[in-house]
Motif scaffolding. Structure first.
Motif, short mmCIF file in Angstrom:
data_model
loop_
_atom_site.label_atom_id
_atom_site.label_comp_id
_atom_site.label_asym_id
_atom_site.label_seq_id
_atom_site.Cartn_x
_atom_site.Cartn_y
_atom_site.Cartn_z
N PRO A 132 -3.41 7.18 10.88
CA PRO A 132 -3.64 7.81 9.57
C PRO A 132 -2.90 7.11 8.43
O PRO A 132 -3.44 6.97 7.33
CB PRO A 132 -3.15 9.25 9.77
N LEU A 133 -1.67 6.66 8.69
CA LEU A 133 -0.92 5.92 7.66
C LEU A 133 -1.70 4.66 7.27
O LEU A 133 -1.88 4.37 6.08
CB LEU A 133 0.47 5.57 8.19
N VAL A 171 -5.67 12.77 3.62
CA VAL A 171 -6.03 12.81 2.21
C VAL A 171 -6.76 14.13 1.95
O VAL A 171 -7.90 14.29 2.38
CB VAL A 171 -6.95 11.63 1.85
N ALA A 224 -9.16 6.30 4.29
CA ALA A 224 -9.12 7.67 4.81
C ALA A 224 -10.23 8.52 4.18
O ALA A 224 -10.48 8.42 2.98
CB ALA A 224 -7.76 8.29 4.51
N TYR A 232 -0.25 11.76 5.90
CA TYR A 232 -1.25 10.72 5.60
C TYR A 232 -2.68 11.23 5.55
O TYR A 232 -3.60 10.43 5.33
CB TYR A 232 -1.11 9.52 6.55
N ASP A 258 0.98 9.38 13.84
CA ASP A 258 0.85 9.28 12.37
C ASP A 258 0.46 7.88 11.92
O ASP A 258 0.10 7.68 10.75
CB ASP A 258 2.18 9.66 11.70
N ASN A 286 -4.68 5.44 5.25
CA ASN A 286 -4.29 5.81 3.89
C ASN A 286 -3.95 4.60 3.04
O ASN A 286 -4.48 4.45 1.93
CB ASN A 286 -3.11 6.78 3.93
N ILE A 287 -3.11 3.71 3.56
CA ILE A 287 -2.66 2.59 2.71
C ILE A 287 -3.75 1.55 2.53
O ILE A 287 -3.69 0.75 1.60
CB ILE A 287 -1.35 1.93 3.20
N GLY A 292 -3.22 9.93 0.66
CA GLY A 292 -2.46 10.65 1.67
C GLY A 292 -0.96 10.48 1.53
O GLY A 292 -0.23 10.86 2.44
N HIS A 293 -0.50 9.91 0.43
CA HIS A 293 0.94 9.76 0.24
C HIS A 293 1.58 11.13 -0.02
O HIS A 293 1.02 11.96 -0.73
CB HIS A 293 1.22 8.82 -0.94
N LEU A 334 2.07 6.00 -7.04
CA LEU A 334 2.68 4.82 -6.43
C LEU A 334 3.47 4.05 -7.48
O LEU A 334 3.15 4.12 -8.68
CB LEU A 334 1.59 3.93 -5.82
N GLY A 376 0.80 -1.23 0.00
CA GLY A 376 0.00 0.00 0.00
C GLY A 376 0.82 1.26 0.00
O GLY A 376 0.32 2.33 -0.33
N GLU A 377 2.09 1.12 0.38
CA GLU A 377 2.95 2.29 0.43
C GLU A 377 3.94 2.23 -0.72
O GLU A 377 3.99 1.26 -1.48
CB GLU A 377 3.71 2.32 1.77
#
Lengths: 393, 393
Positions: free
Chosen positions: A379-380, B50, A388, B48, A376, A383-384, B340-341, B15, A350-351
């Motif tokens: 939220p990380l 969005v 979010a 992160y 963080d 996001n992944i 959120g990246h 990504l 995901g990252e």
């Protein structure tokens, strides 16, 4: 939507002497995930703050401890499965050995769990108008809960962390603190009396007193699901970690063999996580043993703990979930204590990728995530896993 | 003192699959600037989170959205050149196709701009005591403004983002919200009636309803010049971005051919920026096309967009200004949505160098700026143009 496994290796970070346990360990699986994923360093609370495990876990799980920390007592009690009610005052408890007004062994010779369980039955369940709930956990450990009107957590601990026993006293002038201190002192007297005469206590280091610390009031908080929309479950051995999860309204899996000590069955925990990720959005998995090795000042045991953890990584990978691996703080074995050094973190799935190939303090400091903070991490994960919510339009 | 060009490439980050569009694109000019300058990663709001483009732009331009976000409606209206007054309630509007209480096309078949302009003339300009201002922009897009006493933005959108049309309803019990919902429902009825009978609407997907969302009240904010001492101008195609600039009191250049879509004339925009930097301290330049390609899930179109942007970089370089290039958020083409990246950033002129040689997500994560946030960008620009005021003496 994707799932996530958040693996917290307690006390993971260390210092180079000249290698850290992470650098010295053979950990092909952790390194492979670091190589395929992205890495960085993480300050559990803020940079250079030395956190307790309770505070660190709250922050990592998205609960600012300045708002949500309730003291250690309630978290221990919740972790032992006690259903707390609003206003309950809880304490972390130790069976200890008491002679001539001195504490001669704070852990009563690390009394066996079965004997502690037998001794627990002698303890009072009511003092004056206050209900008293005691539950033992592994070895000398336990939790005490006072339930009743007009109580306060603002009382001194009876666990001196030294030699001389001290009675409980109120820490403010309220009648609630005075009443609570009185109840604790009555409880302690009864405990000494009953435990001293218990036939189970015929031993060199009799468990003839209960020491209390970490007083805190229980108050329910908005659940992890309400706040983040993640249906999460905890796989842990130690009571504190199960307690944190329970406090946040997560489900807690009871995994046979997950003891929270060096005898814990890591494979059973990993298999439980693998199974749980089908039903849940996120698995919060906790492994204690590296922290214990750090506190004991035992390099080899910490290195060995990392290697044992490495061996179960392929089980977690089978889940297909995003995997986030980090610690709740550093416990450098050379310090035998928690420290404020950042903890390595790896994110797999995901990252983005970075060019870091190994999972250790030196390599991850050059990682693509840079330096992040405990707050963080959720939220990380949101996001992944594409969960979010957008801020703005 | 030095000048600055801040180029925001909307939705820039992506990504690796295994390369990101930025990694795959041939972009000798962007890479040269990265090589000569300094790079890093930037979280538009916080790590992160969005962001929507509106919130991200506000934060990047130094306006904390928790204090200054007014909703999308006013920004769209301002971007169309409507002079908003304190208390005006604005909405983002879509011409759409409506049959049997269902929205069958949210964009009325992406109606031509000229037909939308003709249809706009049938819409009411007053309902009860409320002045109604409608302005169309490109294709199906537009903005609606209600001006009058006792109005509220706390009303539901009529744009369902789904199939079933819903009337507007108040979101609180105030008489202002009730009145506003009534006005919107009257507007919608009149619009359906007038548009349905309009001769310009003889088409398969008639634009026979106006859908509204993003309600927000206008309230003027301290200008960008007042807050930062920078005399700034905006070069953008999309209404939202011109609206953000206008909200902050920046001048907005109307560049022929700057359409905010894939047909936009990037060279004309770059030349306008080059010219504007003579008169202004800072040019805020916005390019939309990479975000649109990301939303469409189109790798090649995003890569191609980057290559088209690369081709105009030498025009910006001629200005001799410091150049800051980044995005307002990531729009990974594989997700077809904002994420959120972090976004890569490069700073050329006025800053230090680092050893990064390419402008992409992997390279910039090792850049000398480390990880910064949107709110750091204006202070960065003030610093590199030697305009920052000293704090202390």
């Amino acid at each position: 939507m994707k799932k996530a496994i958040l693996l917290i290796i307690d006390g993971l970070g260390d210092l180079p002497t000249p290698k850290s346990p992470l650098q010295a360990a053979k950990k092909p699986n952790l390194d492979r995930l670091a190589n395929k994923g992205i890495t960085g360093m993480m300050s559990p609370v803020k940079r250079y703050i030395v956190p307790g495990s309770d505070v660190a876990h709250l922050n990592i799980l998205g609960y600012d401890p300045s708002l949500f920390y309730c003291g250690r007592g309630p978290l221990e009690a919740l972790g032992l499965g006690i259903k707390l009610q609003e206003g309950d005052i809880s304490f972390r408890a130790n069976f200890a050995t008491f002679e001539n007004n001195k504490i001669t062994d704070r852990r009563a010779g690390r009394i066996e769990t079965s004997i502690a369980a037998a001794l627990s039955k002698y303890l009072p369940t009511k003092i004056d108008d206050v209900q008293v709930i005691f539950k033992n956990s592994a070895e000398h450990r336990g939790a005490l809960v006072l339930r009743g009107a007009g109580l306060s957590s603002n009382v001194s601990p009876t666990d001196p962390h030294g030699d001389d026993f001290e009675e409980c006293h109120p820490l403010d002038n309220t009648k609630e603190a005075k009443k609570t201190a009185e109840i604790i002192n009555k409880f302690t007297k009864i405990a000494i009396q009953k435990l001293s005469s218990a036939p189970e206590n015929k031993r060199n280091t009799p468990a003839n007193i209960i020491l209390l610390r970490g007083a805190g009031p229980f108050s329910s908080v908005p659940s992890f699901y309400e706040r983040f929309g993640l249906n999460a479950v905890c796989v842990a051995g130690g009571a504190l970690y199960k307690g944190v999860a329970s406090y946040l309204g997560m489900d807690v899996l009871l995994v046979p063999g997950a003891t929270g000590d060096k005898n814990t069955n890591l494979e059973a925990k990993a298999k439980a996580a693998l199974k749980a990720v089908v039903e849940y959005d996120m698995v919060f998995m906790h492994i204690k043993l590296c922290d214990s090795a750090g506190h004991d000042g035992d390099f080899n045991s910490k290195k060995n703990g990392i290697e044992r953890i490495d061996a179960i990584i392929p089980i977690l990978e089978k889940s297909g979930a995003c995997i986030v691996i980090t610690g709740d703080h550093s416990t450098p074995y050379s310090l035998k204590a928690h420290s404020g050094h950042e903890v390595p973190i790896l994110v797999y799935g995901g990252e983005r990728k970075d060019s870091v190939k190994k999972f250790d303090e030196l390599s991850c400091a050059a990682g693509g995530l840079g330096h992040i903070r405990g707050k963080d991490i959720i939220p990380l994960i949101l996001n992944i896993t594409q969960r979010a919510e957008k801020y703005g339009s």
